[in-house]
Design an enzyme around this catalytic site. Structure first.
Site, PDB file in Angstrom:
ATOM      1  CE  LYS A  20     -22.618  -9.382 -22.866  1.00  0.00           C
ATOM      2  NZ  LYS A  20     -21.491 -10.330 -22.856  1.00  0.00           N
ATOM      3  NE  ARG A  21     -28.169 -15.133 -18.010  1.00  0.00           N
ATOM      4  CZ  ARG A  21     -28.167 -15.477 -19.309  1.00  0.00           C
ATOM      5  NH1 ARG A  21     -28.488 -14.585 -20.253  1.00  0.00           N
ATOM      6  NH2 ARG A  21     -27.873 -16.700 -19.670  1.00  0.00           N
TER       7      ARG A  21
ATOM      8  CD  GLU B 116     -24.509  -1.463  -4.332  1.00  0.00           C
ATOM      9  OE1 GLU B 116     -24.051  -0.628  -3.550  1.00  0.00           O
ATOM     10  OE2 GLU B 116     -23.923  -1.812  -5.383  1.00  0.00           O
TER      11      GLU B 116
ATOM     12  CD  GLU C 230     -21.109  -6.262  -4.565  1.00  0.00           C
ATOM     13  OE1 GLU C 230     -21.456  -7.329  -4.031  1.00  0.00           O
ATOM     14  OE2 GLU C 230     -21.907  -5.419  -5.005  1.00  0.00           O
TER      15      GLU C 230
ATOM     16  CG  LEU D 177     -19.941  -3.127 -11.827  1.00  0.00           C
ATOM     17  CD1 LEU D 177     -20.263  -1.680 -12.158  1.00  0.00           C
ATOM     18  CD2 LEU D 177     -18.735  -3.199 -10.887  1.00  0.00           C
TER      19      LEU D 177
ATOM     20  CG  LEU E 166     -18.533  -8.133 -12.832  1.00  0.00           C
ATOM     21  CD1 LEU E 166     -18.566  -9.618 -12.493  1.00  0.00           C
ATOM     22  CD2 LEU E 166     -17.917  -7.350 -11.677  1.00  0.00           C
TER      23      LEU E 166
ATOM     24  NE  ARG F 120     -18.179 -11.738  -9.587  1.00  0.00           N
ATOM     25  CZ  ARG F 120     -18.313 -13.048  -9.803  1.00  0.00           C
ATOM     26  NH1 ARG F 120     -17.258 -13.825  -9.879  1.00  0.00           N
ATOM     27  NH2 ARG F 120     -19.503 -13.585  -9.966  1.00  0.00           N
TER      28      ARG F 120
ATOM     29  CB  ALA G  66     -25.874 -10.146 -13.414  1.00  0.00           C
TER      30      ALA G  66
ATOM     31  N   GLY H  40     -24.802  -4.907  -7.499  1.00  0.00           N
ATOM     32  CA  GLY H  40     -25.460  -3.642  -7.827  1.00  0.00           C
ATOM     33  C   GLY H  40     -26.943  -3.799  -8.119  1.00  0.00           C
TER      34      GLY H  40
END
Ligand code: 1HE
Length: 268
Positions: A35-36, A122, A142, A74, A76, A145, A72, A119
């Site tokens: 999931k990267r 971050e 972000e 958060l 999603l 998205r 990758a 994220g």
């Protein structure tokens, strides 16, 4: 690939994280490459647990990502179900966790490669030293998205690269390359792809040899002093430097130098 095991920490980390010890350096690996290394709640809570349970012997942490990408951002797939109140709680969970990284017990070195986005960026921004491999790239998707940063990015990223660059990244979807990231201050080391782990580990070991009070001053006092108005900053600096120099560790290191045993500063 370095085999990391959880048992060194006697805590149950989720499968999306792997931890290990190498001397005084604790290694935390984001371990969800399929999931990267997207950061779901379980992973963030696991990061929080890891930083809350560092053994006394640990003097620095190395943060790395498994697979082709650092992270990758958060996850999603978890976003769909949240209402406003849950969204605030989620963001605060990230804030608490990343504060534990930035203002935790020991300095943290992050090794960045592949996608370091949303994220993930971050998370990287909460570390104290960032090493980029040439494969690294940075973005804040972000904007596209329909969401906003929630992991402390608005606070940490402008301090690294400035408000204008962060605005540009979020408004236009701009991606910075590893070389550009190095030039604008996202990272302070740039190495060839595949060499990041070795460089990060070398730096983490080097940091682990510093006097603990110096590492405390640099990670806890320095960023706060930098936010103060100057006269308070000078007072705080005077206090911090006098505390550090009064420590027996400092006395013995100074004596070593004066008696020709301590290391000299070299050209590098
Ligand atoms: C994911 C995620 C994710 C991948 N959440 N599942 N972050 C983003 O907007 C970045 C979204 N991800 C990407 O742009 C790409 O996946 C990458 C450039 C990072 C990597 O591309 P690639 O081609 O290597 O992988 P992939 O085929 O896109 O993804 C592989 C799998 O990972 C796939 O799942 P699968 O079940 O179909 O195999 C993807 O769905 C999954 N995956 N990224 C969930 N992010 C606190 S607020 C922070 C706000 C943000 O971080 S927003 C930014 C979110």
């Amino acid at each position: 690939m370095l085999g990391l095991n959880h048992t060194a920490f006697s805590l149950n980390l989720p499968a999306s994280l792997a931890a290990g010890l190498e001397g005084k350096v604790a290694i935390l690996r984001l371990n969800r490459p399929h999931k990267r290394n997207a950061l779901d709640d379980t992973t963030v809570i696991g990061i929080d647990a890891f930083f809350g349970a560092l053994p006394e012997s640990v003097a620095s942490v190395l943060l790395v990502g498994e697979g082709e990408h650092f992270s990758a951002g958060l996850d999603l797939s978890e976003l769909e179900e949240r209402d406003i109140r849950q969204g605030i709680e989620h963001s605060r969970l990230w804030h608490r966790t990343f504060e534990k990284i930035q203002f935790g017990k020991v300095p943290v070195v992050a090794v960045l490669h592949g996608a370091v986005v949303g994220g993930g960026l971050e998370l990287a921004a909460a570390a104290h030293v960032r090493v980029a491999e040439r494969s690294a790239y940075y973005a804040l998707p972000e904007g596209s998205r329909g969401i906003y940063v929630g992991g402390g990015g608005s606070v940490r990223l402008p301090r690294l690269i400035g408000v204008a660059r962060m605005m540009d990244m979020m408004l236009t979807g701009r991606t910075y390359s590893a070389e550009e990231g190095q030039a604008i201050g996202l990272t302070t080391y740039l190495v060839e792809t595949g060499k990041g782990f070795a460089k990060g580990l070398e730096l983490a070991h080097r940091i682990a040899e510093n006097a603990p009070l110096t590492n405390f001053a640099v990670t806890q006092a320095l960023p706060r002093i930098a936010e103060m108005e100057p006269s308070s900053g000078y007072a705080m600096e005077a206090l911090m430097s006098s505390i550090a120099q009064a420590d027996p560790e400092a006395k013995s290191r100074l004596k070593d130098f004066l008696e020709k045993r301590g290391p000299k500063v070299t050209r590098g």
